[in-house]
Design a protein around this motif. Sequence first.
Motif, PDB file in Angstrom:
ATOM      1  N   ASN A  72    -101.418  19.495 -65.441  1.00 21.23           N
ATOM      2  CA  ASN A  72    -100.020  20.219 -65.103  1.00 21.23           C
ATOM      3  C   ASN A  72     -99.589  19.684 -63.689  1.00 21.23           C
ATOM      4  N   ARG A  73     -98.769  18.882 -63.473  1.00 18.16           N
ATOM      5  CA  ARG A  73     -98.434  18.215 -62.430  1.00 18.16           C
ATOM      6  C   ARG A  73     -97.018  18.601 -61.912  1.00 18.16           C
ATOM      7  N   LEU A  74     -96.533  19.843 -62.150  1.00 17.38           N
ATOM      8  CA  LEU A  74     -95.146  20.276 -62.073  1.00 17.38           C
ATOM      9  C   LEU A  74     -94.706  20.102 -60.486  1.00 17.38           C
ATOM     10  N   ALA A  77     -93.723  16.861 -59.796  1.00 18.57           N
ATOM     11  CA  ALA A  77     -92.358  16.312 -60.411  1.00 18.57           C
ATOM     12  C   ALA A  77     -91.280  17.027 -59.511  1.00 18.57           C
ATOM     13  N   ILE A  78     -91.346  18.236 -59.186  1.00 17.98           N
ATOM     14  CA  ILE A  78     -90.461  18.690 -58.176  1.00 17.98           C
ATOM     15  C   ILE A  78     -90.065  17.992 -56.698  1.00 17.98           C
ATOM     16  N   SER A 137     -96.179  12.095 -62.191  1.00 20.32           N
ATOM     17  CA  SER A 137     -96.149  13.244 -62.880  1.00 20.32           C
ATOM     18  C   SER A 137     -95.329  13.056 -64.099  1.00 20.32           C
ATOM     19  N   SER A 140     -97.251  14.499 -67.341  1.00 18.65           N
ATOM     20  CA  SER A 140     -97.996  15.803 -67.285  1.00 18.65           C
ATOM     21  C   SER A 140     -97.470  16.752 -68.358  1.00 18.65           C
ATOM     22  N   SER A 141     -97.922  17.903 -68.325  1.00 20.38           N
ATOM     23  CA  SER A 141     -97.559  18.758 -69.672  1.00 20.38           C
ATOM     24  C   SER A 141     -96.402  19.516 -69.427  1.00 20.38           C
ATOM     25  N   SER A 142     -95.938  19.702 -68.011  1.00 22.32           N
ATOM     26  CA  SER A 142     -94.781  20.519 -67.754  1.00 22.32           C
ATOM     27  C   SER A 142     -94.129  19.609 -66.739  1.00 22.32           C
ATOM     28  N   GLY A 143     -92.775  19.497 -66.600  1.00 18.29           N
ATOM     29  CA  GLY A 143     -91.943  19.030 -65.811  1.00 18.29           C
ATOM     30  C   GLY A 143     -91.778  17.534 -65.951  1.00 18.29           C
ATOM     31  N   LYS A 144     -91.884  16.930 -67.104  1.00 20.30           N
ATOM     32  CA  LYS A 144     -91.523  15.611 -67.576  1.00 20.30           C
ATOM     33  C   LYS A 144     -90.199  15.118 -67.225  1.00 20.30           C
ATOM     34  N   MET A 146     -88.152  16.595 -64.963  1.00 14.72           N
ATOM     35  CA  MET A 146     -87.795  16.278 -63.435  1.00 14.72           C
ATOM     36  C   MET A 146     -88.382  15.118 -63.056  1.00 14.72           C
TER      37      MET A 146
END
Length: 177
Positions: A72-74, A77-78, A137, A140-144, A146
């Motif tokens: 998870n590399r949210l 990504a942000i 990122s 990653s599992s979330s933030g793809k 972004m």
Amino acid sequence: MQTPPRRPGTSPYRPGPPSAARPTRAQTQRPVANPRVASGQATAAARQAVPPASARPVPQPAPVAHNKQPKNRLALAIISLIFGIISVLLCIGGLLIFIGTALNPYADDTVGMASFIISGILIVIFSLLGFIFGLASKRSSSGKGMAIAGIILSAPPLFLTVLGVGGFMFAAIFAMY
């Protein structure tokens, strides 16, 4: 009906009075396979064969299989998205500074060029960081989304700045000869 999960160190075996329904170990000359009887009571030999709960080893939980799930590399990504937005704004500002300096005949050229060079350096820094963080990122599992938006926003200012610096260097070298 499901039985509740057992706590480590506890035994599901509860001794009761002996039952004549099942032969003992001494009668059959072999170990009793199941210490429980249909009525829930155990024989005396079976009770003697089962060690107390404190002497039995505690069952260890099964090892968890490590799935190759993306991390998870949210946050990356942000940050990539923010750096991409900043680099686009700096690119637009740098182009406006360059155009304003070029169109104004009374403008001081050194101040315009210095601000253009500073904005170009900042564009390269922010675009490069936004592009690298976006690539890091993207899986990653979330933030793809972004991360992809950060890559898309960071790439054109980086390309335009590198192209502009290359063109500026080419023009300077061509002007010298």
